[in-house]
Design a protein around this motif. Structure first.
Motif, PDB file in Angstrom:
ATOM      1  N   HIS A  35     -40.791 166.842  41.469  1.00 31.17           N
ATOM      2  CA  HIS A  35     -41.466 168.068  41.876  1.00 31.17           C
ATOM      3  C   HIS A  35     -42.885 168.096  41.315  1.00 31.17           C
ATOM      4  O   HIS A  35     -43.093 168.125  40.109  1.00 31.17           O
ATOM      5  CB  HIS A  35     -40.660 169.289  41.424  1.00 31.17           C
ATOM      6  N   VAL A  36     -43.838 168.088  42.244  1.00 28.32           N
ATOM      7  CA  VAL A  36     -45.262 167.985  41.912  1.00 28.32           C
ATOM      8  C   VAL A  36     -45.813 169.383  41.628  1.00 28.32           C
ATOM      9  O   VAL A  36     -45.458 170.354  42.300  1.00 28.32           O
ATOM     10  CB  VAL A  36     -46.037 167.343  43.075  1.00 28.32           C
ATOM     11  N   HIS A  78     -35.774 159.343  47.764  1.00 28.36           N
ATOM     12  CA  HIS A  78     -36.583 160.103  46.812  1.00 28.36           C
ATOM     13  C   HIS A  78     -37.200 161.301  47.522  1.00 28.36           C
ATOM     14  O   HIS A  78     -37.834 161.149  48.571  1.00 28.36           O
ATOM     15  CB  HIS A  78     -37.708 159.250  46.226  1.00 28.36           C
ATOM     16  N   VAL A  79     -37.012 162.475  46.948  1.00 26.90           N
ATOM     17  CA  VAL A  79     -37.594 163.698  47.480  1.00 26.90           C
ATOM     18  C   VAL A  79     -38.755 164.094  46.568  1.00 26.90           C
ATOM     19  O   VAL A  79     -38.539 164.549  45.446  1.00 26.90           O
ATOM     20  CB  VAL A  79     -36.559 164.828  47.566  1.00 26.90           C
ATOM     21  N   ILE A  80     -39.971 163.882  47.053  1.00 23.67           N
ATOM     22  CA  ILE A  80     -41.181 164.218  46.301  1.00 23.67           C
ATOM     23  C   ILE A  80     -41.802 165.418  46.998  1.00 23.67           C
ATOM     24  O   ILE A  80     -42.226 165.321  48.151  1.00 23.67           O
ATOM     25  CB  ILE A  80     -42.167 163.033  46.274  1.00 23.67           C
ATOM     26  N   LEU A 103     -38.103 163.232  38.163  1.00 19.07           N
ATOM     27  CA  LEU A 103     -38.959 162.099  37.807  1.00 19.07           C
ATOM     28  C   LEU A 103     -40.308 162.526  37.241  1.00 19.07           C
ATOM     29  O   LEU A 103     -40.992 161.728  36.599  1.00 19.07           O
ATOM     30  CB  LEU A 103     -39.190 161.211  39.035  1.00 19.07           C
ATOM     31  N   ILE A 104     -40.678 163.774  37.451  1.00 20.54           N
ATOM     32  CA  ILE A 104     -41.934 164.293  36.917  1.00 20.54           C
ATOM     33  C   ILE A 104     -41.696 165.293  35.791  1.00 20.54           C
ATOM     34  O   ILE A 104     -42.342 165.236  34.749  1.00 20.54           O
ATOM     35  CB  ILE A 104     -42.771 164.952  38.037  1.00 20.54           C
ATOM     36  N   ARG A 105     -40.723 166.173  35.981  1.00 18.60           N
ATOM     37  CA  ARG A 105     -40.538 167.281  35.046  1.00 18.60           C
ATOM     38  C   ARG A 105     -39.462 167.036  33.998  1.00 18.60           C
ATOM     39  O   ARG A 105     -39.252 167.860  33.109  1.00 18.60           O
ATOM     40  CB  ARG A 105     -40.218 168.555  35.832  1.00 18.60           C
ATOM     41  N   GLY A 106     -38.772 165.913  34.096  1.00 19.96           N
ATOM     42  CA  GLY A 106     -37.722 165.633  33.132  1.00 19.96           C
ATOM     43  C   GLY A 106     -36.436 166.360  33.471  1.00 19.96           C
ATOM     44  O   GLY A 106     -36.157 166.648  34.634  1.00 19.96           O
TER      45      GLY A 106
END
Length: 598
Positions: free
Chosen positions: A319-320, A289-291, A248-251
């Motif tokens: 992945h932040v 969701h695994v953030i 969801l963040i890195r594509g």
């Protein structure tokens, strides 16, 4: 070629299977695709035929057209039913600011979606995990205001919430994988494994497992079991193919399976390995969701294979980025304070920490940088989280803390600073009119609560000689300061000044106007010498309120004896004893005067 709907969870998943052969354990999530070629294995009859198939999945809704790329991420977030996220720290030390930000993003995402924020303690590292560290973690999260819906101290329907209390569950799922053939017993010794690594290094190959136990016969396994040879459980990884997730963040992120090798899920002492625990926990706790931090991205491949082997639906992953130091290296202890507890002890406010951590990699698209926790919940969106590293700027954090400190209701601010002053021994009381007024006077120069000590001590001090001896004080000295001092002493001796101070702000203003008129001075030529003579300084907070507070402090016992307070009476005694003629251009005399003052 066939098209089918896999699984019963919402949303439906439309999968394409090539050829028309697929094992029922593969229940696809909305954010992954797997190309899987199982190996020929004597111990695994299900995969005796060499099959090749591909599964690609995407989230769809039967009443809507296929999602466009720009809508895909939003639908992945919104269409999975109730949002359930987790923060899963290891109790092996203090809560790092990076972990605190991960917890915050999980909390904000859950609250913004009306979901659940779960706290799980990953304490499988028995040697390093301590209950003291766990209690410190819980305290830090509570101090930040990140209250969990399920977890230690709260309970919930998916407990227990400590991994050390879930071993029976891990063993059950390990046995299930052994029975299905996805896992096998590995009897390799440590020496054999080290030799494999050395050979791979010499050949410049990935250190993948190439031992014989992946293809061992039933008889070979039974012989080792009879001898009591220690063994681990290894997960059987396909030799060919790739796995892809839509982060969801890195594509899109993909891995080739041939770089992994069969990996251990249960150690020879019966303890489960991290990746296995995490997968079982997230699946059985219905985490949607695994953030987490990007350093966990490589773990996703192993976890995805375990999800599919057990027939669990994969969650969405986000992945932040890491938090970086100013030199763009990973933030660590060598860069100064890095834990939430350290910042709390330094006097930072929880609301300032939350505000600043949220801005490390996220923004609402405006120039606004000041948010309360409630506003962050309202504004937060995972698609505005930046995938590049965020720089931790301690100067900006200090500035932001000052903004939050000064935005507190005056009663709360006065209570915080008053209690601090009493605890440090500067004042004998923690509340009262004097404290209220002095806090209002000094607050603009206070970014952290401990800053208030220096601010108050500076107000109470009288470094007159040092000021007169300084290069900056020379112009004031040469502008008729002795004459102003003589007039000031006269008005003090007559009681005129003290009478004006007793009348408060109005009395002070009236006196200043009259005093200036008598000397034919106004503006800077009046106020600069008055400031030097009454406060001993060239600069500081508003002079009128400062002098009024000095008068009040001298007529009460609110200032502790050890605070170094010079009363107005003592200041005028010093003025009376000054030999003005000694303050000439001779630098030696000025330096001597400065030494006396210090």
């Amino acid at each position: 070629m066939a098209s089918m709907v896999v699984g019963s969870a919402s949303p439906w998943l439309r999968s394409r299977i090539i050829p028309e052969v697929a094992h029922p354990i593969f229940r696809q999530s909305s954010s992954s695709s797997l190309h899987y070629r199982p190996r020929n294995n004597r111990a695994f009859s299900l995969f005796r035929r060499r099959l090749s198939f591909s599964i690609s999945a995407s989230s769809v809704n039967s009443s809507l057209p296929p999602p466009t790329p720009e809508k895909k991420k939003k639908r992945v977030v919104d269409d999975l039913g109730q949002v359930r996220v987790r923060f899963a720290p290891s109790p092996t030390g203090n809560l790092h600011v990076g972990g605190a930000r991960t917890a915050l993003f999980n909390y904000l995402f859950a609250r913004s979606k009306g979901g659940k924020f779960v706290l799980r303690i990953e304490d499988t590292d028995l040697e390093r995990s301590t209950r003291e560290s766990e209690e410190a973690l819980l305290h830090d999260l509570s101090w930040l205001g990140l209250h969990w819906d399920e977890g230690p101290g709260v309970g919930g329907d998916y407990g227990p919430y400590r991994q050390s209390e879930r071993n029976v569950l891990y063993k059950q799922y390990a046995e299930k994988l052994l029975k299905s053939g996805h896992v096998y017993r590995c009897f390799c010794s440590n020496e054999e494994l080290e030799k494999m690594k050395e050979i791979a290094k010499l050949k410049q190959l990935p250190p993948v497992y190439i031992g014989k136990w992946a293809d061992a016969s039933y008889e070979e396994v039974e012989v080792e079991l009879a001898k009591g040879t220690p063994y681990t459980y290894r997960f059987r990884v396909p030799k060919e193919g790739s796995l892809q997730i839509d982060d969801l963040i890195r594509g899109e992120v993909s891995w080739n399976l041939n770089t992994l090798g069969d990996f251990v899920i249960m150690r020879s002492n019966g303890q489960p390995v991290y990746n296995f625990c995490v997968t079982v926990d997230d699946a059985t706790m219905s985490i949607s969701h695994v953030i987490r931090a990007e350093e966990h991205l490589p773990n996703t491949l192993r976890q995805a294979l375990i999800y599919k082997a057990l027939g669990f639906q994969m969650p969405c992953f986000a992945h932040v980025s890491l938090i970086l130091a100013p030199d763009r290296s990973k933030l660590s202890k060598r860069h100064g304070a890095t834990s939430v507890g350290q910042f709390r002890e330094m006097g930072y406010l929880p609301q300032a920490m939350v505000n600043y951590l949220a801005l490390l990699g996220w923004g609402d698209g405006t120039e606004n940088e000041f948010f309360t926790l409630e506003q962050l919940v309202e504004k937060f969106s995972i698609d505005r989280v930046n995938k590049s590293g965020a720089i931790f700027d301690s100067t900006k954090l200090r500035w932001m803390n000052g903004q939050h400190l000064r935005s507190l209701p005056s009663e709360e601010l006065t209570k915080l600073i008053g209690e601090h002053w009493k605890s440090t021994g500067i004042l004998t009381e923690s509340e009262g009119l004097f404290i209220e007024e002095v806090v209002q006077l000094l607050k603009d120069g206070i970014d952290l609560i401990p800053d208030s000590d220096k601010a108050l001590s500076n107000l109470l001090s009288y470094p007159l000689y040092a000021t007169l001896a300084s290069p900056e004080g020379k112009p004031v000295l040469q502008d008729g300061l002795p004459e102003v001092a003589a007039s000031l002493l006269a008005t003090y001796d007559s009681g005129e000044l003290l009478g004006a101070l007793e009348e408060g702000h109005a009395g002070w203003q009236k006196w200043v106007k009259s005093f200036g008129k008598s000397l034919k001075r106004k503006g800077k030529s009046l106020f600069m010498p008055l400031r030097v003579l009454l406060t001993g300084k060239l600069h500081g907070p508003d002079m009128g309120p400062s002098v009024l507070l000095l008068h009040k402090a001298g007529s009460s016992n609110v200032v502790a004896a050890q605070a170094g307070f010079v009363t107005l009476d003592d200041r005028f005694k010093m003025l009376r004893e000054i030999k003005w003629e000694s303050f000439n251009s001779d630098q030696t005399v000025l330096e001597s005067a400065a030494a006396v003052s210090n």
